[in-house]
Design a protein around this motif. Structure first.
Motif, short mmCIF file in Angstrom:
data_model
loop_
_atom_site.label_atom_id
_atom_site.label_comp_id
_atom_site.label_asym_id
_atom_site.label_seq_id
_atom_site.Cartn_x
_atom_site.Cartn_y
_atom_site.Cartn_z
N ARG A 454 0.73 -0.97 -0.21
CA ARG A 454 -0.17 -0.14 -0.07
C ARG A 454 0.74 1.83 -0.04
NH1 ARG A 454 -4.65 0.71 5.00
NH2 ARG A 454 -2.98 0.34 5.60
N LEU A 455 2.37 1.06 0.83
CA LEU A 455 3.42 2.55 0.61
C LEU A 455 3.72 2.68 -0.88
CD1 LEU A 455 4.07 4.80 2.38
CD2 LEU A 455 6.00 2.81 3.33
N LEU A 456 3.84 1.63 -1.14
CA LEU A 456 5.02 1.63 -2.71
C LEU A 456 3.40 2.13 -3.42
CD1 LEU A 456 6.18 -1.33 -3.19
CD2 LEU A 456 7.26 0.19 -3.49
N ALA A 457 2.05 1.87 -3.71
CA ALA A 457 1.34 2.65 -4.60
C ALA A 457 1.52 3.99 -4.01
CB ALA A 457 0.34 2.16 -4.53
N TRP A 458 1.49 4.25 -2.86
CA TRP A 458 0.98 5.57 -2.57
C TRP A 458 1.82 6.00 -3.01
CZ3 TRP A 458 -3.50 8.05 -2.19
CH2 TRP A 458 -4.47 7.36 -1.83
N ILE A 459 3.83 5.66 -2.58
CA ILE A 459 4.52 6.57 -2.99
C ILE A 459 4.95 6.45 -4.68
CG2 ILE A 459 7.32 6.19 -3.31
CD1 ILE A 459 5.66 7.28 0.10
N CYS A 460 4.26 5.65 -5.33
CA CYS A 460 4.49 5.84 -7.01
C CYS A 460 3.74 6.83 -7.21
CB CYS A 460 4.27 4.33 -7.65
SG CYS A 460 5.87 2.91 -6.99
N LEU A 461 2.17 6.74 -6.88
CA LEU A 461 1.52 7.70 -7.26
C LEU A 461 1.61 9.41 -7.23
CD1 LEU A 461 -1.14 7.98 -8.66
CD2 LEU A 461 -2.50 8.09 -6.30
N SER A 462 2.67 9.84 -5.86
CA SER A 462 3.10 10.82 -5.68
C SER A 462 4.34 11.30 -6.16
CB SER A 462 4.11 10.41 -4.38
OG SER A 462 5.32 10.14 -3.73
N ILE A 463 4.89 10.28 -7.42
CA ILE A 463 5.86 10.58 -8.55
C ILE A 463 4.78 11.75 -9.01
CG2 ILE A 463 7.14 10.27 -10.00
CD1 ILE A 463 8.33 7.63 -7.39
N PRO A 464 3.70 11.67 -9.59
CA PRO A 464 3.49 12.64 -11.42
C PRO A 464 2.63 13.51 -10.06
CG PRO A 464 2.30 10.68 -11.29
CD PRO A 464 3.72 9.96 -10.15
N PHE A 465 2.25 12.92 -9.25
CA PHE A 465 1.78 14.67 -8.64
C PHE A 465 3.01 15.58 -7.89
CE2 PHE A 465 -2.63 12.08 -7.80
CZ PHE A 465 -2.94 12.72 -7.34
N THR A 466 3.59 15.16 -8.03
CA THR A 466 4.83 16.20 -7.56
C THR A 466 4.69 17.76 -8.74
OG1 THR A 466 6.48 14.65 -6.00
CG2 THR A 466 7.56 16.95 -6.93
N SER A 467 5.13 16.65 -10.01
CA SER A 467 5.60 17.48 -11.00
C SER A 467 4.29 18.34 -11.77
CB SER A 467 5.10 16.37 -12.27
OG SER A 467 6.40 15.99 -12.80
N ILE A 468 2.80 17.75 -11.22
CA ILE A 468 1.74 18.77 -10.83
C ILE A 468 1.39 20.57 -10.75
CG2 ILE A 468 -0.82 18.60 -10.46
CD1 ILE A 468 -1.32 16.00 -11.27
N PHE A 469 2.36 20.01 -8.90
CA PHE A 469 2.53 21.19 -7.71
C PHE A 469 3.29 22.01 -8.96
CE2 PHE A 469 1.51 18.26 -4.42
CZ PHE A 469 0.57 18.81 -3.64
N MET A 473 2.31 25.49 -9.31
CA MET A 473 3.04 26.08 -8.11
C MET A 473 5.26 25.58 -7.89
SD MET A 473 1.21 25.43 -4.61
CE MET A 473 0.69 24.15 -4.86
N PRO A 474 5.10 27.07 -9.72
CA PRO A 474 6.41 26.85 -10.04
C PRO A 474 6.85 27.64 -8.87
CG PRO A 474 5.38 28.29 -10.88
CD PRO A 474 4.27 27.31 -10.43
N VAL A 478 10.46 23.33 -7.57
CA VAL A 478 10.18 21.98 -8.09
C VAL A 478 9.66 21.68 -9.45
CG1 VAL A 478 9.32 20.21 -6.25
CG2 VAL A 478 7.28 21.19 -7.30
N TRP A 479 9.39 20.66 -10.12
CA TRP A 479 9.02 21.54 -11.84
C TRP A 479 8.48 20.44 -11.96
CZ3 TRP A 479 13.54 20.07 -9.67
CH2 TRP A 479 14.23 19.15 -10.12
N PRO A 480 7.50 20.33 -13.32
CA PRO A 480 6.89 19.29 -13.80
C PRO A 480 7.56 19.18 -14.80
CG PRO A 480 6.80 21.71 -14.84
CD PRO A 480 7.22 22.39 -13.58
N ALA A 481 7.11 17.97 -15.50
CA ALA A 481 7.79 16.31 -16.43
C ALA A 481 7.78 17.56 -17.57
CB ALA A 481 6.73 15.07 -16.23
N SER A 482 8.82 17.50 -18.18
CA SER A 482 8.51 18.05 -19.74
C SER A 482 8.66 17.28 -21.22
CB SER A 482 9.91 19.11 -19.93
OG SER A 482 10.98 19.06 -19.70
N GLY A 483 8.41 17.17 -21.90
CA GLY A 483 8.73 16.44 -23.27
C GLY A 483 8.10 14.78 -22.68
#
Length: 524
Positions: A454-469, A473-474, A478-483
């Protein structure tokens, strides 16, 4: 095909014990190796866009190179010229303290601004891709013997056992191969399901596994092989050594980059120059390593072929490119390396090797589950050996997965607040790994599996959410995915999150609704 039960029993014992003794190490090597197929994308994703200076034309590159070599003497020792739009045109390393690992090195970047003035800055080079490569080659086992990693030798031994497991597994399956190859019995109990899955994945990817097993053994023990061959050749050098030079070259004599590129284009017209590494320009042994890409051919390196040449005279000394001067042994070596690295077939080939690598990790994990299921005691408490192996399987497999996921999830946040990202990667991975291993033995395999899946699922999901942040909120750093490639990488982690969450739900059902005496039951 009929084989006597006596032979099958013996080969089954060989298959079981060679697999169980090497499986956990190979699990780490395979899943990390699968991710390493996208090492350039991962390095690019982990590097802030502000760390990449704009590319310049070839005429400007000649001017910039000469100015940098004169103003920064350290660049004369090792200067990298890149032609990738996503990378600064010139980079070179500044070594850290002698007591620190190379992951403490900082990297200089250089380019020209719109007015033609030199633009430079210095920052720690992100080594997330190297961390994955290190796990792939050593399974995270620290230490060195000579110039090689201890983990490399351990994985070499594990791969030899793995090859024996492959051969014995095929022999076991021969009598029922045609009948049960595509059988996947989901309603015949957990043991049958894992057995069918294990057999299907193993046979479907057998050529890949044979290639990987043999190449890893050779890579791990190549020094010993060369040492043995040296005795056969009466201690004569196996490779032609260039005559030591006494000429001291001057930077004024360094040819323009356009001339070097023209020389390479004439030598390998079907290849595209990826990078040029200039080294030892201030010594009597200067050399240039030109990395070239051609996805339609087999390449000897993970991402490129190479041409080794003198940067002053432009004389080509050796090359991995098949242009008629390789010889049969050179072609065999190129194919040997390419089959391991998957450096052919372009993006499709990389995705195919990624899939096969993940299937390999599943093969070793399912092998351990089969061992546990076969030894599961019905209607009574499980033996200590079963409980220990269950905890070890959960701890090592989920510990390594969670350690890598934590490093990915923390990358952009760490970069925003500190320059010591690479050292923190090592700390974060090993603390996570050993914590998961400890909890697995403390709480038992069943509870630990549910907790960490369950923790792995949440951690993996947090990776794209960091890009959304980072997109909305640049200013937080942190920075979004590019390309397209970076977006695909983050979509991949969403898929991982779904897989881990489904695995968590399945483990939870079995823990509360399955056999109460199972090692996977909460009451065990």
């Amino acid at each position: 095909m009929k084989i006597s039960s006596y032979i099958l029993r013996h080969y089954q014992a060989i298959h079981t014990w060679t697999g169980i003794t090497s499986g956990l190490l190979l699990f780490i090597g395979f899943f990390a190796g699968a991710l390493v197929m996208f090492k350039p994308v991962i390095s690019d994703w982990a590097t802030p866009p502000s760390d990449k200076l704009a590319q310049i034309n070839i005429k400007q590159l000649d001017t910039l190179t000469q100015q940098i070599l004169r103003q920064f003497p350290q660049a004369q020792k090792h200067l990298v010229v890149s032609f990738d739009e996503d990378v600064s045109p010139l980079t070179w390393l500044e070594k850290g303290n002698d007591n620190e690992t190379f992951m403490a090195d900082t990297q200089w970047h250089a380019s020209l601004d719109h007015q033609g003035h030199i633009e430079t800055y210095r920052r720690a080079n992100n080594e997330l891709g190297y961390l994955l490569d290190m796990l792939h080659r050593t399974a995270g086992i620290a230490g060195e013997v000579g110039h090689d990693h201890v983990g490399g030798y351990v994985l070499g031994i594990a791969s030899f056992l793995y090859f024996i497991a492959l051969v014995s597994g095929v022999i076991i399956l021969m009598p029922t191969l045609v009948k049960r190859f595509f059988a996947l019995r989901t309603k015949a109990g957990a043991n049958r399901f894992w057995l069918d899955s294990h057999n299907l994945v193993g046979i479907a990817s057998l050529p890949f596994h044979i290639v990987i097993a043999l190449t890893v053994v050779v890579f791990s023990f190549h020094d010993f092989l060369y040492g043995g061959l040296a005795k056969v050749y009466n201690d004569k050098p196996l490779f032609a050594m260039p005559t030591p030079s006494t000429v001291e070259y001057q930077l004024d004599a360094l040819p323009k980059m356009s001339v070097l590129l023209k020389t390479i284009e004439e030598y390998a017209p079907e290849h595209k120059v990826h990078k040029i590494k200039l080294s030892g320009l201030d010594s009597v042994t200067p050399f240039a390593i030109v990395l070239l890409k051609n996805d339609s051919n087999m390449m000897v390196g993970p991402v490129a072929d190479f041409v080794f040449m003198n940067p002053y005279t432009l004389r080509i000394q050796t090359s991995s490119i098949a242009v008629g001067d390789q010889g049969i042994w050179g072609q065999l070596v190129t194919g040997f390396f390419a089959l391991h690295f998957g450096s052919y077939g372009g993006e499709l080939g990389r995705w195919a090797y990624f899939t096969l690598g993940m299937m390999g990790a599943f093969l070793f994990y399912s092998g351990n589950l089969l061992w546990l299921e076969k030894r599961r005691q019905k209607n009574k408490a499980q033996t200590r050996s079963v409980s220990v192996m269950a905890s070890l399987t959960v701890g090592v497999c989920l510990g390594s997965l969670l350690g890598v996921a934590m490093c990915f999830a923390a990358t952009k946040w760490l970069t925003a607040f500190t320059d010591c990202v690479n050292q923190l990667y090592l700390t974060l991975y090993y603390v996570t790994f050993f914590s998961v291993l400890f909890v697995s033995f403390k709480k038992g395999a069943a509870e630990a599996a549910m907790l960490f899946l369950r923790l792995l699922a949440w951690i993996c999901l947090s990776i794209p959410f960091t890009s959304i942040f980072g997109f909305f909120m640049p200013n937080i750093g942190v920075w979004p995915a590019s390309g397209f490639s970076q977006i695909c990488l983050e979509l991949l982690f969403i898929v991982f999150a779904g897989v881990f969450y489904c695995a968590y739900k399945a483990n939870k059902r079995r823990a509360y609704n399955g056999d109460k005496n199972s090692v996977w039951a909460m009451t065990a």
